[in-house]
Each structure stands twice: as structure tokens, then as C-alpha cells.
Scaffold this motif. Structure first.
Motif, PDB file in Angstrom:
ATOM      1  N   UNK A   1      28.257  35.921  29.810  1.00 58.69           N
ATOM      2  CA  UNK A   1      29.031  37.130  29.536  1.00 58.69           C
ATOM      3  C   UNK A   1      28.373  38.257  30.320  1.00 58.69           C
ATOM      4  N   UNK A   2      29.180  38.978  31.052  1.00 52.82           N
ATOM      5  CA  UNK A   2      28.618  40.043  31.857  1.00 52.82           C
ATOM      6  C   UNK A   2      29.181  41.389  31.460  1.00 52.82           C
ATOM      7  N   UNK A   3      28.576  42.390  32.036  1.00 47.04           N
ATOM      8  CA  UNK A   3      29.029  43.762  31.765  1.00 47.04           C
ATOM      9  C   UNK A   3      28.552  44.615  32.933  1.00 47.04           C
ATOM     10  N   UNK A   4      29.354  45.564  33.350  1.00 48.19           N
ATOM     11  CA  UNK A   4      28.887  46.459  34.405  1.00 48.19           C
ATOM     12  C   UNK A   4      28.853  47.889  33.881  1.00 48.19           C
ATOM     13  N   UNK A   5      27.941  48.649  34.447  1.00 48.38           N
ATOM     14  CA  UNK A   5      27.881  50.075  34.146  1.00 48.38           C
ATOM     15  C   UNK A   5      28.023  50.807  35.471  1.00 48.38           C
TER      16      UNK A   5
ATOM     17  N   UNK B   1      36.232  49.308  47.120  1.00 48.05           N
ATOM     18  CA  UNK B   1      35.823  48.015  47.682  1.00 48.05           C
ATOM     19  C   UNK B   1      35.471  47.014  46.588  1.00 48.05           C
ATOM     20  N   UNK B   2      35.069  47.502  45.411  1.00 48.93           N
ATOM     21  CA  UNK B   2      34.674  46.587  44.338  1.00 48.93           C
ATOM     22  C   UNK B   2      35.885  45.946  43.679  1.00 48.93           C
ATOM     23  N   UNK B   3      37.071  46.542  43.830  1.00 48.36           N
ATOM     24  CA  UNK B   3      38.246  46.025  43.111  1.00 48.36           C
ATOM     25  C   UNK B   3      38.668  44.640  43.618  1.00 48.36           C
ATOM     26  N   UNK B   4      38.870  44.428  44.946  1.00 49.76           N
ATOM     27  CA  UNK B   4      39.303  43.094  45.375  1.00 49.76           C
ATOM     28  C   UNK B   4      38.239  42.008  45.263  1.00 49.76           C
ATOM     29  N   UNK B   5      36.945  42.356  45.253  1.00 46.28           N
ATOM     30  CA  UNK B   5      35.930  41.305  45.189  1.00 46.28           C
ATOM     31  C   UNK B   5      35.722  40.810  43.763  1.00 46.28           C
ATOM     32  N   UNK B   6      36.272  41.503  42.775  1.00 55.09           N
ATOM     33  CA  UNK B   6      36.104  41.069  41.379  1.00 55.09           C
ATOM     34  C   UNK B   6      37.120  39.985  41.067  1.00 55.09           C
ATOM     35  N   UNK B   7      36.633  38.735  40.921  1.00 58.55           N
ATOM     36  CA  UNK B   7      37.550  37.614  40.702  1.00 58.55           C
ATOM     37  C   UNK B   7      38.171  37.662  39.308  1.00 58.55           C
ATOM     38  N   UNK B   8      37.523  38.362  38.383  1.00 55.21           N
ATOM     39  CA  UNK B   8      38.045  38.421  37.008  1.00 55.21           C
ATOM     40  C   UNK B   8      38.969  39.623  36.812  1.00 55.21           C
ATOM     41  N   UNK B   9      39.202  40.369  37.878  1.00 59.50           N
ATOM     42  CA  UNK B   9      40.046  41.567  37.824  1.00 59.50           C
ATOM     43  C   UNK B   9      39.602  42.531  36.716  1.00 59.50           C
ATOM     44  N   UNK B  10      38.293  42.668  36.612  1.00 60.78           N
ATOM     45  CA  UNK B  10      37.734  43.528  35.565  1.00 60.78           C
ATOM     46  C   UNK B  10      37.715  44.992  35.990  1.00 60.78           C
ATOM     47  N   UNK B  11      37.655  45.214  37.312  1.00 62.05           N
ATOM     48  CA  UNK B  11      37.458  46.591  37.781  1.00 62.05           C
ATOM     49  C   UNK B  11      38.776  47.196  38.252  1.00 62.05           C
ATOM     50  N   UNK B  12      38.987  48.430  37.861  1.00 57.64           N
ATOM     51  CA  UNK B  12      40.109  49.199  38.385  1.00 57.64           C
ATOM     52  C   UNK B  12      39.635  50.628  38.538  1.00 57.64           C
ATOM     53  N   UNK B  13      40.461  51.437  39.186  1.00 57.83           N
ATOM     54  CA  UNK B  13      40.047  52.817  39.362  1.00 57.83           C
ATOM     55  C   UNK B  13      40.539  53.642  38.181  1.00 57.83           C
ATOM     56  N   UNK B  14      39.731  54.573  37.745  1.00 53.93           N
ATOM     57  CA  UNK B  14      40.084  55.382  36.591  1.00 53.93           C
ATOM     58  C   UNK B  14      41.151  56.408  36.967  1.00 53.93           C
ATOM     59  N   UNK B  15      41.864  56.890  35.962  1.00 53.72           N
ATOM     60  CA  UNK B  15      42.801  57.973  36.248  1.00 53.72           C
ATOM     61  C   UNK B  15      42.071  59.312  36.265  1.00 53.72           C
TER      62      UNK B  15
ATOM     63  N   UNK C   1      36.826  57.263  39.911  1.00 49.53           N
ATOM     64  CA  UNK C   1      35.706  56.318  39.905  1.00 49.53           C
ATOM     65  C   UNK C   1      36.129  54.962  39.356  1.00 49.53           C
ATOM     66  N   UNK C   2      35.315  53.950  39.636  1.00 49.19           N
ATOM     67  CA  UNK C   2      35.599  52.590  39.161  1.00 49.19           C
ATOM     68  C   UNK C   2      35.328  52.501  37.669  1.00 49.19           C
ATOM     69  N   UNK C   3      36.105  51.672  37.001  1.00 43.22           N
ATOM     70  CA  UNK C   3      35.911  51.505  35.570  1.00 43.22           C
ATOM     71  C   UNK C   3      36.332  50.090  35.177  1.00 43.22           C
ATOM     72  N   UNK C   4      35.930  49.634  33.999  1.00 41.46           N
ATOM     73  CA  UNK C   4      36.301  48.284  33.567  1.00 41.46           C
ATOM     74  C   UNK C   4      37.589  48.349  32.753  1.00 41.46           C
TER      75      UNK C   4
END
Lengths: 74, 259
Positions: A5-9, A20-34, A43-46
Motif C-alpha cells: 500500500x502506498x501513499x504520496x505527499x 508529467x506525473x499524471x501519465x506515469x501513474x499506472x494506478x491513475x492516482x494522480x490528477x491536477x487539483x482545481x 498542483x498534483x493531488x491524489x
């Protein structure tokens, strides 16, 4: 069943919203915040809890804004 | 079982698998969003941290986008005049032969203004490492054509594309220095995907390790994007780089050391 189980900050002030972090995340965990940080970047967010701590996002982040955590789930 | 770990339980210092190296200062990087320079900086500093040689390493910053590298890298740094970083590094290495010396240069600095210094430093076989970030353009000054610009590539000074009849061909300086007997290890990598980042880090590690052998110069080219100079989004510029830069600048080791 997930073995890890992972988590990013994301350091939201350091993030420049390059996405750049959005397409490399295979779990589609990252998206850009509103929302915006103080420099005006989205900024990037989970967005889900599927992160497995693969560190792909941390590796490609040019600004080193992402810290990755990982634990083994028994 | 303990399947229901909360976010707070996972975010503990003992669970960190990846974090920004402490050898980068807290200054915000001056690079555009998505620029490969930030990743290249981080990989060099991570390598120095892992080899625990921060007190024995001297870096030379170039002129160009990365002119402020000394602000970001928390080691001993010297800033050199445009293109002269290998000459300055030569002096530092000859005075302190036991230190690890590297230069960090862009393509305008290394392949245009400092071609003479680069070639002669490689030819003399100085025991330094050169990290060369190639984005095919003069990034800092507004995207002018560089010697490494691809044929037909539009830049601020070649608005109809680089015409090889009047402007010549891209300078493959990495292949050029690989011919010289003074170079020990010559490679070309990129930092646009996680796999390439890992390979680049290995190349940087080798460049520092081989410096201990005193057998010649290690030259690591990092093909990078310049999304603002190329007028693209960061992801588009990485895709464009894969499609257009890599055929001219193929990735891989060009000269492997004979150990």
C-alpha cells in the motif's frame, strides 16, 4: 488483494503543475487539483487510494515535489 | 487483518521509499515546469548523496538555463564563463586530484561556445565528468538555433526550420568526443520516463565511480526537452522528443570502458 500500500505527499508549493506525473501513474492516482498554489499553478493531488508506492511519479518530477511512502500489507 | 491502514499510518518516516535528496537546497528551481534540468540536477545530487562524497565533490556551473545550478546544488560549486566550464574544471582537478570534479552544461554552452574547450579537455583525458544536457536549442536566451538543433526544426532564429544548405547539420558532439582516446566512458541517456531516469542515474553513478580510476574523462549526455522553447506542453515536448530527437540522438552507451 494488494500486497503493498502506498501513499504520496505532494509539496504543493514546490509543484509547478507540469503534469508529467499524471501519465506515469499506472494506478491513475494522480490528477491536477482545481485549486492553485501561491504561484498560481494547479498542483498534483491524489484522487484515489490505489497507490502502490511504485515511485514513478517521484522519479519523473523535475522539482522533486513528491515524497513516496510504501508499506507491506500482510 | 490490518488491511485498513489510514493515510496517516502510511505517511511515517520509516515508510519513505522516495524523497527529494537533502543535497538540493530549498530554493525553488528556476526552470520552467516540466524541464528535464530539474530531474538531471536531482539525479546528480542523489548519486553524490548515496556515494557520500558531498565534501569531496566540486561542480562547475555553466552559462545558460542552469547558470544558477550553484544555488540549487548544496556542494562546492564554481561558475564558469560561457563554454569554459571544462577548462575551469581542468584547473580544479589538477589542483585537487583527489576531489570529484564535474561540469554541468547545456548544448549552447558545450557544443557551440565551448566546443574548443570541450574537445581539448576530452582529448587531454582530464579525469573529470561532464554532464551535458541537450535540448537542441538555446533555452535561456529565448529559443535560438543551436548547433544541436534538428534539420527543419523551427526556432526563434530559424522560423522556417533549420535549412541544412545554409545552416549545416546537427552537431553530434557526443559521438565526436567518443572518438577521442582521452574519453573513458561516453553515453547518451534521457530523463523523460521512469525507466530512463533509472538508466541515467546508473550512468551518472558510473561517471563518478570511474573518476576514482583516473583513466580519462566520463561524458554523459542527457537528451532533454525544452517545452517553452519548443512551444509545447511538457508531455507533448517529451512525445516530440521521442519521435524526433531520438532518431538523431539515439540513446545508449557510445563508448564503454575497457576495464
Amino acid at each position: 488483494m494488494a500486497k503493498v500500500k502506498g501513499e504520496i505527499v505532494v509539496n504543493t508549493e514546490r509543484c509547478k503543475g507540469c503534469e508529467l506525473c499524471v501519465p506515469v501513474c499506472k494506478e491513475k492516482t494522480i490528477a491536477m487539483s482545481s485549486g492553485l498554489n501561491s504561484k498560481g499553478y494547479h498542483f498534483a493531488t491524489t484522487v484515489n487510494e490505489d497507490c502502490n508506492g511504485c515511485t514513478n511519479c517521484g522519479l519523473v518530477c523535475p522539482d522533486g515535489a513528491i515524497t513516496v511512502y510504501r508499506v507491506k500489507v500482510a | 487483518m490490518n488491511d485498513i491502514l489510514t493515510r496517516e499510518e502510511i505517511i511515517a518516516p520509516e515508510n519513505i521509499v522516495y524523497e527529494r535528496t537533502c543535497l538540493l537546497t530549498d530554493c525553488a528551481l528556476s526552470y520552467c515546469p516540466g524541464c528535464g534540468h530539474g530531474t538531471a540536477h536531482r539525479l546528480i545530487m542523489e548519486t553524490i548523496e548515496e556515494m557520500n562524497i558531498q565534501s569531496e565533490t566540486i561542480g562547475v556551473a555553466p552559462v545558460g538555463c542552469s547558470v544558477l545550478a550553484y544555488e540549487f546544488m548544496d556542494i562546492d560549486m564554481q561558475q564558469a564563463a560561457h563554454g569554459r566550464a571544462p577548462a575551469v574544471a581542468t584547473g580544479i582537478k589538477r589542483l585537487y586530484p583527489n576531489k570529484f570534479v564535474f561540469t554541468y552544461q547545456g548544448d549552447g554552452d558545450l557544443a557551440a561556445i565551448g566546443t574548443g574547450e570541450t574537445l581539448h579537455t576530452c582529448n587531454r583525458g582530464e579525469n573529470i565528468a561532464i554532464f551535458f544536457v541537450n535540448n537542441g536549442i538555446y533555452g535561456m536566451t529565448g529559443g535560438q538555433m543551436a548547433p544541436t538543433t534538428l534539420p527543419g526544426m523551427k526556432t526563434a532564429t530559424s522560423p522556417f526550420g533549420r535549412d541544412t544548405a545554409s545552416m549545416g547539420y546537427p552537431l553530434k558532439i557526443t559521438e565526436l568526443v567518443a572518438q577521442l582516446p582521452g574519453t573513458f566512458y561516453v553515453t547518451r541517456q534521457s530523463v523523460h520516463t521512469p525507466a530512463n531516469v533509472r538508466k541515467t542515474k546508473k550512468a551518472i553513478e558510473k561517471a563518478f565511480e570511474y573518476q576514482k580510476l583516473n583513466r580519462g574523462l566520463c561524458f554523459v549526455e542527457i537528451v532533454s526537452n525544452c517545452n517553452s522553447g519548443w512551444k509545447m506542453t511538457p508531455q507533448e515536448s517529451n512525445d516530440w522528443m521521442e519521435a524526433n530527437m531520438f532518431p538523431t540522438y539515439p540513446l545508449g552507451d557510445i563508448k564503454l570502458p575497457k576495464l
